[in-house]
Design an enzyme around this catalytic site. Structure first.
Site, PDB file in Angstrom:
ATOM      1  N   ARG A 162       0.815  -1.227   0.000  1.00 57.21           N
ATOM      2  CA  ARG A 162       0.000   0.000   0.000  1.00 57.21           C
ATOM      3  C   ARG A 162       0.843   1.270   0.000  1.00 57.21           C
ATOM      4  NH1 ARG A 162      -5.772  -1.594   0.163  1.00 57.21           N
ATOM      5  NH2 ARG A 162      -5.282  -3.723  -0.320  1.00 57.21           N
ATOM      6  N   SER A 232     -11.096  -0.123   2.105  1.00 57.82           N
ATOM      7  CA  SER A 232     -10.310  -0.130   3.355  1.00 57.82           C
ATOM      8  C   SER A 232      -9.984   1.308   3.759  1.00 57.82           C
ATOM      9  CB  SER A 232      -8.986  -0.861   3.155  1.00 57.82           C
ATOM     10  OG  SER A 232      -9.200  -2.182   2.779  1.00 57.82           O
ATOM     11  N   GLU A 328      -5.651   5.050   5.047  1.00 62.35           N
ATOM     12  CA  GLU A 328      -5.361   4.777   3.638  1.00 62.35           C
ATOM     13  C   GLU A 328      -6.090   5.788   2.747  1.00 62.35           C
ATOM     14  OE1 GLU A 328      -4.713   0.759   2.160  1.00 62.35           O
ATOM     15  OE2 GLU A 328      -6.620   1.055   1.121  1.00 62.35           O
TER      16      GLU A 328
END
Ligand code: EPU
Length: 333
Positions: A162, A232, A328
């Site tokens: 990520r 997410s 995120e």
């Protein structure tokens, strides 16, 4: 170049935001023009794909949103692989579908991830044991520091879980195209549930994998057209072996996944068992009952409510474990 005033609620999957100035780029010339216009007018340029990972504050001043809408796909065929270049405004899952239809292996586990091609390298999208960097050849960008278009290799992107250079050198690069190498020879990756259950079945096709991934995602993740969300909301934290050992003394059931640089803990588990915030709401914002890592706008939530709710989760988990979650989703103000 046409600048229009839009409601950013219509450009983000969390449906939060106010009015802003927006320009669409349909080709690289438009990117250049928008960059120059923003520079000449002292505006901050914010690059947007399809807004599935972004939340905007209601009042944005001195910002010009540049929506990358450059379409087009080119494929070069070789004996055992293809090299596919997709422009930044293509929808990621359309590219996956195209690859799967042609039995080009490498991105089938990344089926049904919302967003555009241009956004994919930023967070190095990943799911079910596969990451974009596994098939990424290069990324074409406009480098705003050098005022030129250039190619960045897989290595240059510094991709990891990520993460990539595009998160660290924020606002420097505008991604206009992505090139992937996909295999004509089957290369299934079954390391992650529920795909492990397919293991041993010789008849498994690339389409079986795509279908199972889609079925799993539809079951676990809310449709943002019905329940506005951005997938997410946090990353899964990675801790050292010592920290993991220490934590499992207090939380005997805490699941851990061994990764290259330590142990990954599912944030969904931390939200459920440490923060005790699974399926909890504060006013119009709450966690999704099946996958609490997803935060849903259940009504007319605001940037502030969303931010406070995320901070509440971060605080509770930090109090219980000393782990500080990283968001995120991009908060733009
Ligand atoms: N879990 C709970 N309670 C729940 C749900 C899950 O404790 O209510 C725990 C379980 O231990 C479960 C674990 O969380 O085994 C992991 O759940 P899951 O397999 O759904 O994956 P994840 O780690 O939560 C990551 C990605 C997802 C991706 C899946 C599948 C991140 C931040 N998220 O989620 O990505 O689809 O793996 O590979 O790494 C996205 O980016 O929007 C996204 C959905």
């Amino acid at each position: 170049m046409v600048i229009k005033s839009v409601s950013l609620q219509n450009y983000t999957s969390l449906r939060v935001g106010g009015e802003a100035q927006l320009v669409c780029a349909h080709n690289e010339q438009h990117v250049l023009e928008a960059f120059q216009y923003a520079k000449n007018n002292n505006l901050k340029l914010h690059i947007l794909g399809s807004g599935t990972n972004t939340v905007f504050k209601e009042t944005l001043t001195n910002v010009l949103i540049l929506k990358i809408d450059i379409k087009g796909v080119e494929v070069k065929e070789f004996d055992d692989h293809v090299v596919l270049t997709a422009n930044g405004g293509e929808i990621w899952d359309d590219i996956v579908e195209h690859a799967v239809d042609n039995s080009w292996w490498g991105i089938e586990n990344l089926s049904y991830i919302p967003g555009t091609v241009g956004a994919a390298p930023v967070q190095n999208i990943g799911a079910y044991g596969v990451e974009l960097k596994d098939s990424l050849v290069s990324v074409r960008v406009f480098d705003t520091h050098k005022s030129e278009f250039t190619e960045m290799s897989n290595k240059d992107c510094l991709s990891s879980y990520r993460d990539s250079i595009f998160k660290h050198e924020k606002d420097r690069y505008i991604i206009t195209a992505v090139t992937l190498k996909l295999s004509k020879i089957p290369k299934p990756v079954y390391t992650y549930e529920p795909l492990i259950s397919l293991f041993g079945n010789n008849d498994v096709s690339i389409m079986d994998i795509r279908e199972l991934v889609i079925k799993t995602r539809v079951h676990k993740l809310p449709d943002y057209n019905v329940y506005p969300n951005a997938g997410s909301f946090f990353k899964n934290p990675i801790v050292s072996r010592e920290e993991a050992e220490h934590l499992t003394k207090s939380y005997l059931q805490m699941p851990l996944r061994k990764v290259e640089n330590g142990y990954k803990i599912p944030t969904a588990w931390l939200i459920e068992h440490v923060a005790e915030m699974k399926d909890k709401r504060v006013r119009n914002v709450g966690t999704w009952p099946v996958q609490p890592l997803v935060i849903v706008n259940y009504g007319d939530t605001t940037y502030q409510e969303l931010s406070d709710f995320a901070d509440l989760i971060i605080q509770k988990i930090e109090n219980g474990t000393r782990i500080r979650l990283e968001k995120e989703v991009n908060f733009i103000e």
